[in-house]
Motif scaffolding. Structure first.
Motif, PDB file in Angstrom:
ATOM      1  N   LEU A   1       0.702  -1.156   0.189  1.00 20.35           N
ATOM      2  CA  LEU A   1      -0.037  -0.020   0.049  1.00 20.35           C
ATOM      3  C   LEU A   1       0.842   1.130   0.051  1.00 20.35           C
ATOM      4  CD1 LEU A   1      -2.810   1.307  -0.041  1.00 20.35           C
ATOM      5  CD2 LEU A   1      -2.798   1.006   2.695  1.00 20.35           C
ATOM      6  N   ALA A   2       1.890   1.020   0.728  1.00 18.74           N
ATOM      7  CA  ALA A   2       2.836   2.450   0.672  1.00 18.74           C
ATOM      8  C   ALA A   2       3.441   2.577  -0.615  1.00 18.74           C
ATOM      9  CB  ALA A   2       4.058   2.296   1.963  1.00 18.74           C
ATOM     10  N   VAL A   3       3.758   1.525  -1.369  1.00 19.45           N
ATOM     11  CA  VAL A   3       4.310   1.656  -2.569  1.00 19.45           C
ATOM     12  C   VAL A   3       3.349   2.257  -3.661  1.00 19.45           C
ATOM     13  CG1 VAL A   3       5.180   0.441  -4.721  1.00 19.45           C
ATOM     14  CG2 VAL A   3       5.892  -0.277  -2.426  1.00 19.45           C
ATOM     15  N   ALA A   4       2.253   1.843  -3.417  1.00 18.08           N
ATOM     16  CA  ALA A   4       1.071   2.669  -4.314  1.00 18.08           C
ATOM     17  C   ALA A   4       0.828   3.993  -4.109  1.00 18.08           C
ATOM     18  CB  ALA A   4      -0.402   2.012  -4.012  1.00 18.08           C
ATOM     19  N   ASN A   5       0.908   4.291  -2.643  1.00 22.38           N
ATOM     20  CA  ASN A   5       0.838   5.839  -2.206  1.00 22.38           C
ATOM     21  C   ASN A   5       2.074   6.686  -2.794  1.00 22.38           C
ATOM     22  OD1 ASN A   5      -1.569   5.732  -0.852  1.00 22.38           O
ATOM     23  ND2 ASN A   5      -0.658   5.008   1.121  1.00 22.38           N
ATOM     24  N   LEU A   6       3.407   5.999  -2.820  1.00 23.45           N
ATOM     25  CA  LEU A   6       4.228   6.597  -3.371  1.00 23.45           C
ATOM     26  C   LEU A   6       4.130   6.996  -4.814  1.00 23.45           C
ATOM     27  CD1 LEU A   6       7.160   7.855  -3.057  1.00 23.45           C
ATOM     28  CD2 LEU A   6       8.060   5.759  -3.122  1.00 23.45           C
ATOM     29  N   SER A   7       3.686   6.046  -5.635  1.00 22.02           N
ATOM     30  CA  SER A   7       3.453   6.005  -6.959  1.00 22.02           C
ATOM     31  C   SER A   7       2.259   7.011  -7.312  1.00 22.02           C
ATOM     32  CB  SER A   7       3.215   4.662  -7.613  1.00 22.02           C
ATOM     33  OG  SER A   7       3.929   3.992  -7.370  1.00 22.02           O
ATOM     34  N   VAL A   8       1.201   7.024  -6.663  1.00 20.34           N
ATOM     35  CA  VAL A   8       0.151   8.086  -6.872  1.00 20.34           C
ATOM     36  C   VAL A   8       0.622   9.480  -6.575  1.00 20.34           C
ATOM     37  CG1 VAL A   8      -1.753   9.165  -5.758  1.00 20.34           C
ATOM     38  CG2 VAL A   8      -1.667   6.671  -6.073  1.00 20.34           C
TER      39      VAL A   8
ATOM     40  N   TYR B   1       0.404  12.473  -0.380  1.00 22.20           N
ATOM     41  CA  TYR B   1       0.771  10.872  -0.496  1.00 22.20           C
ATOM     42  C   TYR B   1       2.048  10.499  -0.262  1.00 22.20           C
ATOM     43  CZ  TYR B   1      -3.964   9.957  -2.368  1.00 22.20           C
ATOM     44  OH  TYR B   1      -5.291   9.851  -2.410  1.00 22.20           O
ATOM     45  N   TYR B   2       3.231  11.507  -0.308  1.00 25.30           N
ATOM     46  CA  TYR B   2       4.367  11.008  -0.035  1.00 25.30           C
ATOM     47  C   TYR B   2       4.530  10.912   1.718  1.00 25.30           C
ATOM     48  CZ  TYR B   2       6.465  12.435  -4.622  1.00 25.30           C
ATOM     49  OH  TYR B   2       6.966  12.272  -5.852  1.00 25.30           O
ATOM     50  N   ASP B   3       3.962  11.789   2.268  1.00 19.91           N
ATOM     51  CA  ASP B   3       3.858  11.849   3.762  1.00 19.91           C
ATOM     52  C   ASP B   3       3.689  10.408   4.173  1.00 19.91           C
ATOM     53  OD1 ASP B   3       5.105  14.173   4.111  1.00 19.91           O
ATOM     54  OD2 ASP B   3       3.133  15.264   4.394  1.00 19.91           O
ATOM     55  N   GLU B   4       2.231   9.872   3.670  1.00 19.92           N
ATOM     56  CA  GLU B   4       1.858   8.625   3.925  1.00 19.92           C
ATOM     57  C   GLU B   4       2.606   7.448   3.757  1.00 19.92           C
ATOM     58  OE1 GLU B   4      -2.041   7.781   2.403  1.00 19.92           O
ATOM     59  OE2 GLU B   4      -2.702   9.927   3.214  1.00 19.92           O
ATOM     60  N   SER B   5       3.386   7.448   2.673  1.00 24.76           N
ATOM     61  CA  SER B   5       4.200   6.363   2.325  1.00 24.76           C
ATOM     62  C   SER B   5       5.605   6.417   2.943  1.00 24.76           C
ATOM     63  CB  SER B   5       4.628   6.570   0.778  1.00 24.76           C
ATOM     64  OG  SER B   5       5.235   7.628   0.619  1.00 24.76           O
ATOM     65  N   ILE B   6       6.255   7.741   3.304  1.00 23.12           N
ATOM     66  CA  ILE B   6       7.176   7.649   3.919  1.00 23.12           C
ATOM     67  C   ILE B   6       7.032   7.148   5.618  1.00 23.12           C
ATOM     68  CG2 ILE B   6       8.984   9.430   5.354  1.00 23.12           C
ATOM     69  CD1 ILE B   6       8.709  11.181   2.600  1.00 23.12           C
TER      70      ILE B   6
ATOM     71  N   PHE C   1      13.572  11.503  -1.576  1.00 26.15           N
ATOM     72  CA  PHE C   1      14.134  12.019  -2.946  1.00 26.15           C
ATOM     73  C   PHE C   1      13.049  12.557  -3.881  1.00 26.15           C
ATOM     74  CE2 PHE C   1      14.926  11.605  -7.421  1.00 26.15           C
ATOM     75  CZ  PHE C   1      15.997  12.571  -7.279  1.00 26.15           C
ATOM     76  N   ASN C   2      12.040  11.833  -4.039  1.00 26.24           N
ATOM     77  CA  ASN C   2      10.820  12.338  -5.068  1.00 26.24           C
ATOM     78  C   ASN C   2      10.019  13.461  -4.214  1.00 26.24           C
ATOM     79  OD1 ASN C   2      11.494   9.952  -6.499  1.00 26.24           O
ATOM     80  ND2 ASN C   2       9.795   9.028  -6.260  1.00 26.24           N
ATOM     81  N   LEU C   3       9.991  13.335  -2.998  1.00 24.77           N
ATOM     82  CA  LEU C   3       9.331  14.532  -2.048  1.00 24.77           C
ATOM     83  C   LEU C   3      10.173  15.793  -2.360  1.00 24.77           C
ATOM     84  CD1 LEU C   3       7.400  15.804  -0.551  1.00 24.77           C
ATOM     85  CD2 LEU C   3       8.359  14.813   1.467  1.00 24.77           C
ATOM     86  N   GLY C   4      11.567  15.581  -2.494  1.00 18.88           N
ATOM     87  CA  GLY C   4      12.241  16.845  -2.722  1.00 18.88           C
ATOM     88  C   GLY C   4      12.021  17.310  -4.075  1.00 18.88           C
TER      89      GLY C   4
END
Length: 608
Positions: free
Chosen positions: A122-129, A145-150, A167-170
Motif C-alpha cells: 500500500l505504501a508503494v501504491a501511495n508513493l506512486s500516486v 501521499y508522500y508523507d503517508e508512504s514515508i 528524494f521524490n518529495l524533494g
C-alpha cells in the motif's frame, strides 16, 4: 527446461530480490532471452515476467510484459502478481506521460494491497500516486501521499524505499520552485542511498542537486554533479532521467552564455525523449529549443519548436486529464472510507443476524416473486435500449471513420491498411495562432477554433471530401480516398476557396473582434497509405511522402493564398488560374515547384 537456463533464472530470482523501484536493462534483456527460449512452469513464468517488467526501461516493452503478467496472474488466480503487473503497467504509462492511465493503475494496486493486508504494498501504491501528482504539479496532493508512504516505510525500516520517497518529495518541491526545501530532502535521501550503496539513487540525487546549484548560479558545481549523474544513468540505461538531466545541462550552459552547447544538449535530450516517447520531456526540450533559436535569430525554427511544445504540453497536462485524475482520487478515497464503514456495519450486524434470518428469508421469497414479474418487463425495455445504443455507436463510428472503413472494422475487428495511388491532401493553418493563444483564455480560444473548424467540416461535406483530423490549429482533409474520379483535386481546390471566403467574411463581420485570423492553405497530390491507428481511442489517418509534401506546401504558403505542388497543378491547370512561383527551397526536401491558385477560369466559373 535445460539445466543451464534453470540456473540462470534462479540466479536472478535469488540475487535480484523483489524491489518495486530498481530498473536494470541488462537484467531485463537477459531474462527476455530466457523467457523467449524456455518453456517455463506457470509459477516460474510469473516471476520472470515480473522481473522483466520491473527492470525494463523502454515504456512500450515494459507495457507489453506488464500486460502479459496481468493476463497470466488472472489465469493462475495469483492476486500478488496481479498487483505487481498492475503496478508495472502504471509505471509504463507514467514513463510515456499518460498520467491518467498511470493513476488508475496505482489506485487499482492500492485496492489489491488492502485485500492482501500488505502495508508495504500500500505504501508503494501511495508513493506512486504521489509521483503522478508531482508530475502534474499538484503539490498539495503529492505531499499528502508522500508523507503517508514515508511514514509507513520508516515503520517497516525499509531504508531503500524511504530514501526513494524522500528524494521524490524533494523533487516535487523543486518542480514547484522551492529549491531550498528540496535541497533538505535531497541531503537526507543522499545519506540513506549511500548507506545502502544504491548507485542509482546516488546518481539521481547528484543530478537533482546539480539542478539546484544551477538555480543558485553555481554553474561549475551544477555541471559537475549533472555530468556525474548522466554518466552513471547511461550505464544503467535509465533514459528518462538522462533526457531530463541533459535538459538541465542545457540550462546550465545557457546561463553561462554558451548557447551552442546549450542547444546541443537540448537536442540530445529531445532525441532521447522522442525515441522512447517521454511526452513531458519532449515538451520541455521543445520549449528550451524554441527559446534558444529565438535568441539566435532563427525565428522559423523557434516557432516550430514552440508549436511542438504546445502540442505535447497539452497532451500531458490538460484540463480534462486533471479533472479525470481528481475523480479517480475521489473514487479511491470514497472506496477506502466505504470499506471502513462496511467493516463497522458488519460488526454491528453480527449481533442481529439470528433475529433477522427468518424475516429476511420471507422477504427474499416475496422479492423473488416480484422480481420474476419485473424481469420480463426489464428484458423488453433493455432490448429497446440496446438497439438504441447500437444505432448510437454506429453513428459515432461513422463520425470518426469513413463508411467503408467503419464497416470493415465492425465485420473483422480490425482494419487493414490500404494504398491509394492518387489522393489530394489539404493542410490549412491559422497565422498568428500562437500570438492569440497566449492572450486568450482556453475557453475563448476553443470557442473560436471550434467556430472555424465546424465551418470547414461543413465545406468538406458540401464538396464530398474527407476530413482526416485537426492538429492544434492545423486542419487536414483529403480527396480521392474512396473515389477514383478526375474531379478530386478540382473539388479540393474549390473547397479551399470556400474556406478562404469564410475566414474573410468572419473578419469583415467582426465575428470575433479580439482575433483576426488569416488562413494559409497547401495542397499536394500523390500516393498514400491509409488505415486505423491503435486499438483504443483509434483514429483514421494517412501516411506517405505525398502527405509530407502537402504539409510543406502549407508552410510555404502565405496568408489568404492557396499554394499547390506541381502534381496538383497538372490536374487543375485547365480549370483554375494559376501563377508559377518558381522552385522554392523547403526543409528536408530541397527545391520544389510551387503555384498559387488565383481563381477559377471564366468557363469553369459559369458551370461550378
Amino acid at each position: 527446461m535445460r539445466p543451464g537456463l534453470a540456473k540462470l533464472i534462479m540466479f536472478f530470482l535469488i540475487f535480484c530480490g523483489v524491489n518495486l523501484y530498481s530498473q536494470d536493462q541488462v537484467t531485463a534483456d537477459s531474462l527476455e532471452m530466457v523467457y523467449s527460449k524456455t518453456n517455463l512452469p506457470a509459477a516460474e513464468k510469473l516471476k520472470v515476467l515480473y522481473y522483466i517488467a520491473s527492470n525494463e526501461t523502454d515504456p512500450s516493452t515494459k507495457l507489453r510484459y506488464s500486460q502479459e503478467l496481468i493476463k497470466l496472474s488472472k489465469e493462475t488466480d495469483s492476486l500478488k502478481y496481479l498487483g505487481y503487473g498492475i503496478y508495472e503497467r502504471g509505471n509504463a504509462y507514467k514513463l510515456r506521460g499518460d498520467f491518467g492511465e498511470a493513476l488508475q493503475n496505482y489506485f487499482d494496486m492500492a485496492k489489491i494491497a488492502n485485500s492482501l493486508d500488505s502495508k508495504r504494498f500500500l505504501a508503494v501504491a501511495n508513493l506512486s500516486v504521489a509521483d503522478v501528482y508531482s508530475k502534474m504539479s499538484n503539490l498539495e496532493q503529492a505531499v499528502k501521499y508522500y508523507d503517508e508512504s514515508i511514514k509507513t516505510f520508516r515503520e517497516l525500516s525499509d531504508t531503500s524505499r524511504t530514501a526513494s520517497a524522500l528524494f521524490n518529495l524533494g523533487d516535487a518541491y523543486l518542480k514547484n520552485d522551492n529549491p531550498n526545501k528540496a535541497f533538505q530532502y535531497f541531503q537526507e535521501s543522499q545519506k540513506l542511498f549511500k548507506s545502502i550503496n544504491d548507485t542509482m539513487g546516488v546518481a539521481y540525487n547528484k543530478g537533482s542537486i546539480g539542478v539546484i546549484y544551477a538555480i543558485r548560479g553555481e554553474n561549475e558545481k551544477a555541471e559537475e554533479n549533472i555530468h556525474q549523474a548522466v554518466e552513471t544513468l547511461e550505464k544503467l540505461e535509465l533514459f528518462d532521467a538522462i533526457s531530463e538531466y541533459l535538459s538541465d545541462m542545457s540550462d546550465v550552459y545557457e546561463n553561462k552564455g554558451d548557447e551552442q552547447k546549450a542547444t546541443d544538449f537540448a537536442l540530445m535530450s529531445l532525441d532521447i525523449a522522442k525515441t522512447y516517447g517521454f511526452k513531458d520531456q519532449i515538451s520541455k526540450a521543445d520549449l528550451q529549443l524554441s527559446r534558444l533559436y529565438e535568441n539566435a535569430g532563427d525565428i522559423p525554427s523557434s516557432y516550430q519548436f514552440y508549436k511542438d511544445h504546445i502540442h505535447y504540453r497539452d497532451s500531458v497536462s490538460n484540463v480534462a486529464m486533471v479533472q479525470e485524475m481528481e475523480g479517480l482520487r475521489a473514487d479511491y478515497e470514497i472506496a477506502q472510507k466505504q470499506m471502513e464503514v462496511n467493516l463497522l456495519n458488519e460488526k454491528q450486524k453480527s449481533q442481529k443476524i439470528a433475529v433477522l434470518a427468518v424475516s429476511t428469508a420471507g422477504v427474499l421469497i416475496a422479492l423473488l416473486a416480484f422480481g420474476l414479474y419485473r424481469r420480463n418487463r426489464f428484458i423488453k425495455r433493455t432490448n429497446v435500449i440496446i438497439e438504441e445504443e447500437k444505432n448510437r455507436s454506429n453513428n459515432l463510428l461513422l463520425n470518426i471513420l469513413p463508411e467503408e472503413t467503419a464497416s470493415e472494422l465492425k465485420e473483422n475487428g480490425h482494419v487493414r491498411a490500404k494504398k491509394f495511388e492518387n489522393v489530394s491532401i489539404l493542410f490549412a493553418d491559422f497565422q498568428k495562432f500562437t500570438h492569440y493563444a497566449e492572450k486568450l483564455s482556453p475557453e475563448r480560444l476553443i470557442e473560436i477554433v471550434d467556430y472555424y473548424f465546424s465551418a470547414f467540416d461543413e465545406i468538406m461535406d458540401k464538396h464530398g471530401l474527407e476530413k482526416i483530423k485537426t492538429i492544434g490549429d492545423r486542419y487536414m482533409a483529403v480527396a480521392g480516398l474512396h473515389s477514383a474520379g478526375d474531379e478530386d483535386a478540382y473539388k479540393l481546390v474549390l473547397a479551399s476557396f470556400d474556406m478562404l471566403e469564410f475566414v474573410e467574411n468572419a473578419k469583415e463581420n467582426q465575428q470575433f473582434p479580439d482575433t483576426h485570423f488569416d488562413v494559409r492553405i497547401g495542397i499536394n497530390t500523390g500516393p498514400v497509405v491509409a488505415g486505423v491507428v491503435g486499438t483504443k481511442k483509434f483514429a483514421y489517418d494517412i501516411w506517405g511522402d505525398a502527405v509530407n509534401i502537402a504539409s510543406r506546401m502549407e508552410s510555404s504558403s502565405t496568408a489568404g493564398r492557396i499554394n499547390i505542388s506541381e502534381h496538383t497543378y497538372a490536374l487543375v491547370k485547365d480549370r483554375f488560374i494559376c501563377k508559377y512561383r518558381g522552385e522554392i527551397e523547403v526543409k528536408n526536401r530541397g527545391f520544389l515547384k510551387m503555384y498559387y491558385v488565383n481563381g477559377i477560369k471564366p468557363k469553369q466559373a459559369s458551370t461550378s
